[in-house]
Design a protein around this motif. Sequence first.
Motif, PDB file in Angstrom:
ATOM      1  N   GLY A   1      -5.924  23.609 -60.719  1.00  0.00           N
ATOM      2  CA  GLY A   1      -4.310  23.140 -60.609  1.00  0.00           C
ATOM      3  C   GLY A   1      -3.504  24.317 -60.114  1.00  0.00           C
ATOM      4  N   LYS A   2      -4.156  24.986 -59.471  1.00  0.00           N
ATOM      5  CA  LYS A   2      -3.341  26.408 -59.029  1.00  0.00           C
ATOM      6  C   LYS A   2      -3.844  26.910 -57.809  1.00  0.00           C
ATOM      7  CE  LYS A   2      -1.993  27.955 -63.756  1.00  0.00           C
ATOM      8  NZ  LYS A   2      -2.884  27.660 -64.676  1.00  0.00           N
ATOM      9  N   SER A   3      -5.062  27.595 -58.029  1.00  0.00           N
ATOM     10  CA  SER A   3      -5.221  28.278 -56.696  1.00  0.00           C
ATOM     11  C   SER A   3      -6.877  28.074 -56.323  1.00  0.00           C
ATOM     12  CB  SER A   3      -4.946  29.928 -56.909  1.00  0.00           C
ATOM     13  OG  SER A   3      -5.772  30.288 -57.800  1.00  0.00           O
ATOM     14  N   LEU A   4      -7.461  27.498 -57.238  1.00  0.00           N
ATOM     15  CA  LEU A   4      -8.928  27.062 -57.084  1.00  0.00           C
ATOM     16  C   LEU A   4      -9.229  25.754 -56.579  1.00  0.00           C
ATOM     17  CD1 LEU A   4     -11.067  28.696 -60.119  1.00  0.00           C
ATOM     18  CD2 LEU A   4     -11.208  29.271 -57.695  1.00  0.00           C
ATOM     19  N   TRP A   5     -10.233  25.550 -55.547  1.00  0.00           N
ATOM     20  CA  TRP A   5     -10.143  24.468 -54.953  1.00  0.00           C
ATOM     21  C   TRP A   5     -11.735  24.094 -54.371  1.00  0.00           C
ATOM     22  CZ3 TRP A   5      -5.436  22.013 -54.691  1.00  0.00           C
ATOM     23  CH2 TRP A   5      -4.460  22.713 -54.606  1.00  0.00           C
ATOM     24  N   ARG A   6     -12.063  22.933 -54.206  1.00  0.00           N
ATOM     25  CA  ARG A   6     -13.429  22.405 -53.932  1.00  0.00           C
ATOM     26  C   ARG A   6     -13.242  21.363 -52.823  1.00  0.00           C
ATOM     27  NH1 ARG A   6     -17.497  20.215 -58.249  1.00  0.00           N
ATOM     28  NH2 ARG A   6     -16.912  18.116 -57.657  1.00  0.00           N
ATOM     29  N   VAL A   7     -13.829  21.841 -51.809  1.00  0.00           N
ATOM     30  CA  VAL A   7     -13.964  20.586 -50.661  1.00  0.00           C
ATOM     31  C   VAL A   7     -15.467  20.052 -50.998  1.00  0.00           C
ATOM     32  CG1 VAL A   7     -14.293  20.302 -48.163  1.00  0.00           C
ATOM     33  CG2 VAL A   7     -12.308  21.554 -49.136  1.00  0.00           C
ATOM     34  N   HIS A   8     -15.612  18.869 -50.829  1.00  0.00           N
ATOM     35  CA  HIS A   8     -16.788  18.214 -50.784  1.00  0.00           C
ATOM     36  C   HIS A   8     -16.941  17.431 -49.569  1.00  0.00           C
ATOM     37  CE1 HIS A   8     -19.563  15.113 -51.830  1.00  0.00           C
ATOM     38  NE2 HIS A   8     -18.519  14.118 -51.904  1.00  0.00           N
ATOM     39  N   SER A   9     -17.860  17.557 -48.847  1.00  0.00           N
ATOM     40  CA  SER A   9     -17.954  16.898 -47.574  1.00  0.00           C
ATOM     41  C   SER A   9     -19.268  15.968 -47.777  1.00  0.00           C
ATOM     42  CB  SER A   9     -18.199  18.032 -46.440  1.00  0.00           C
ATOM     43  OG  SER A   9     -19.314  18.254 -46.091  1.00  0.00           O
ATOM     44  N   ILE A  10     -19.112  14.787 -47.424  1.00  0.00           N
ATOM     45  CA  ILE A  10     -20.016  13.773 -47.540  1.00  0.00           C
ATOM     46  C   ILE A  10     -21.562  14.336 -46.598  1.00  0.00           C
ATOM     47  CG2 ILE A  10     -21.139  11.472 -47.371  1.00  0.00           C
ATOM     48  CD1 ILE A  10     -18.206  10.628 -47.243  1.00  0.00           C
ATOM     49  N   GLU A  11     -21.345  14.721 -45.706  1.00  0.00           N
ATOM     50  CA  GLU A  11     -22.539  15.085 -44.854  1.00  0.00           C
ATOM     51  C   GLU A  11     -22.787  16.747 -45.054  1.00  0.00           C
ATOM     52  OE1 GLU A  11     -24.503  13.107 -43.798  1.00  0.00           O
ATOM     53  OE2 GLU A  11     -23.514  11.270 -43.948  1.00  0.00           O
ATOM     54  N   LYS A  12     -23.799  17.165 -44.556  1.00  0.00           N
ATOM     55  CA  LYS A  12     -23.981  18.586 -44.952  1.00  0.00           C
ATOM     56  C   LYS A  12     -22.910  19.339 -43.632  1.00  0.00           C
ATOM     57  CE  LYS A  12     -27.555  22.216 -44.470  1.00  0.00           C
ATOM     58  NZ  LYS A  12     -28.793  22.412 -44.063  1.00  0.00           N
TER      59      LYS A  12
END
Length: 558
Positions: free
Chosen positions: A251-262
Amino acid sequence: MSDPHSSKCHNANPGHQPYDTPVLIVGGGPVGLALAVDLGWHGIECLLVEQSDGAVTNAKFVDINMRTMEFCRRWGIAEELRDKGFDKDYPQDLIFVTSLTGYLLGRLPVPSFAELRTPATVAERIARCPQTIFDPVMRRVAESFPTVTLRYGARCESVTQDGDGVTAVIANPETGRRETLRARYLACCEGAGSTLREALGVQFEGPGTLSLSTNVTFRSEELLHIHDKGPGFYTAIGPEGRWASMLALDGKSLWRVHSIEKSDGDSAIRRFVGRDFNYEILTTLTWQRRELVADRYQVGRVFFLGDAAHQLSPSGGFGLNTGIGDVTNLSWKLAAVLRGWGGDALLRSYDIERRPVGKRTASTATHLFRTLYGDEKPGPAILEDSPEGEAVRVKMRARVDAMIERVNCGYDYGARYEDAGLQLGYFYENSPVIVPDGTPAPLDDPRNYFPTSRPGSRAPHFWLDENRSVLDLFGRGFALLRLGRSPPSTARFEEAAARLGVPLTTHSLEHEHLLALYNRKLVLVRPDGHVAWRGDEPPEDCAAVLNIARGMPGNGGN
Ligand SMILES: Cc1cc2nc3c(=O)[nH]c(=O)nc-3n(C[C@H](O)[C@H](O)[C@H](O)COP(=O)(O)OP(=O)(O)OC[C@H]3O[C@@H](n4cnc5c(N)ncnc54)[C@H](O)[C@@H]3O)c2cc1C
């Protein structure tokens, strides 16, 4: 008959070396750790072997659902885990964009974790708790039980079994040193890549791989301040359709991008944000999204739990939670058999009860994945600053609104998307250790939860006072609820339980609302919180009911 409350287990092992442990747990991921915790909570001795050093650098799951939180409540860690390390005020709006600095395509306001109410039907609401926090807490709790031993740097290489037990070869991956361990039962919690499952000839059933995906975790202090979409959970839609999502991890500075394809982590982050900015990649994980369920959850004395038994799309966040359901179903059955009051049918019922739940959850997760990610391909115009581009976006906004309409259910209830029924409403039908009462099975509705005390269902939650749920009475042996102001005597039930050595505690609860909720004056609840039997009078043959519930049908008599 042994003392049903004793922590000692039957250790007879004629003709073989003595047992090193009654239960060998292979795999110290969240499911193996939870089994160690629940066995420890039951006072059962167990030994867990984990090939790694147990450090968790990559959080696969981030949310813990309501039912899992109810078990964390049992283990005394619900408050500790609740949104630990996460900014509770961070809004959870679902925000659909072409990129964070591009066009807005839709928004569903969703309360922050601080604003979520605990729904009336549960003792605990959903919590944001990434695996990097959950696993170390579970490890600490497991290690706090004197009956639990955790061994890291210990890989199970092979297993053989006979009529009395299981023999496992354990190797230290670094030194190569090998030893042999003997156990009465083995719980395989090896995760998706389980080699034991293959070695024992267990096949996976189901559609298989749905996509090859990438998760990239990064830190950026400035991300929230360089776009105008506000805080939330973001989904990116490009020319090829929905291609990625972005989640706040603290909720501050840590993020995760999840892309459906590699994808390559750097380009996925930059494409999602739509401009240059400062960030640091912490971890990248490429993984297969699958829908697969094992064709057997039990081979002799070996049981499969968690991802070793089922793999599902993370859409909805059901993977871990289904594994915790496996754990709480199996652990009391192992405890009952090891203490001598549970029969073989109890262990056999694990597969019969849990496999249908695995299948149902896996197919619902795939359905959710397809609903959320659809196959609409808007084409390159969606990114264009032109009348044609705007026309494409108008169409896409309508589609996003329709999708939001379909999945917008349950946020008030602490549920996610369409899954309150999935989290709480599963029931064990055709189980040999449940006594049916002749009422028809409720509608199998993954979306909505309707509390019921019908045998096989989760016994419904009810607040007995400000802090005490009726669920707090369940767990140690059977609970016999005597409900309302004029319940019948349960003396015959108690006598039969004492004679059979079945741990049973009667609770007389006058609350009329509780009686109305449970709709029967007597309800027998198993240690895992599922109803084994119910009625308005004690059964003719109380011993027969208890014998079914403890997996020894035909044993005893009235
Ligand atoms: C991207 C992603 C997001 C997810 N999000 C969610 C979510 O929000 N909510 C949710 O509920 N679920 C979620 N899941 C699913 C969840 O992460 C898994 O269901 C869960 O981690 C499974 O736990 P497990 O203990 O069964 O297996 P694992 O976590 O795979 O652990 C298995 C352990 O066994 C060890 N091991 C393997 N073989 C051996 C051996 N022979 N000897 C000794 N040790 C061995 C491994 O080292 C490992 O530590 C997500 C999954 C993914 C991929």
